[in-house]
Design an enzyme around this catalytic site. Sequence first.
Site: not given
Length: 189
Positions: A98, A107, A112
């Site tokens: 990343r 990305r 998350d």
Amino acid sequence: MEDNNPPGTEEQRSVGSEAYIALGANVGNREQLLRDALNLLEKHPEISVLRVSSIYETAPVGYTDQPAFLNMAAALRTTLSPMQLLHAMQAMENQLGRKRDIRWGPRTIDLDLLLYEQVILPDEELTLPHPRMMERAFVLVPLGDVLQNEHTLYKQVTAIAQRALQDRGEGIALWNTINWQDASAHSVS
Ligand code: X6L
Ligand code: MG
Ligand code: MG
């Protein structure tokens, strides 16, 4: 002999806390990057991947001039705190290449943290529940796959997800399904 135990292993049903995460990738071998991320999570001594969603191909949202994403979600069990889990996920993002240049840009992998038990956390580094998850169909459709019926958000999430999947305008299509139970190797190649 009678088995009076509830389904799942002891680890799956009681040790640690349940957390839900969203995964996304739109650069490189997107499906392999999602699988690599799941394997890194499972390999972590304090994280167990309980359930994984289907993989969906989704039109980019926010910054739209970028390739389509593959998005999915996973249910985890972890003995890490929310902040420790966030930091572990960020280390895995870095390990999978990343780069943080363009805000909302392409990305290799995005991890998350959406939900951690019933924790409400208004921290600037980590807000729980994820503050924008209920507005993002590319999060809610996969999340609906891994939330259990008993979860307080199950009805709300799956209602929005069903509408988004039926409405082609949302740009979400089933891509592939991972059988996590049968993925016995769980190794990063
Ligand atoms: C107005 C302004 C409306 C901003 C929406 C939405 C911004 C989502 C950022 C927005 C806005 C985001 C993914 C993505 C991104 C992903 C798909 C973001 C962060 N991540 N699109 N766009 N999947 N399909 O994982 O979520 S950038
Ligand atoms: Mg994201
Ligand atoms: Mg992120």
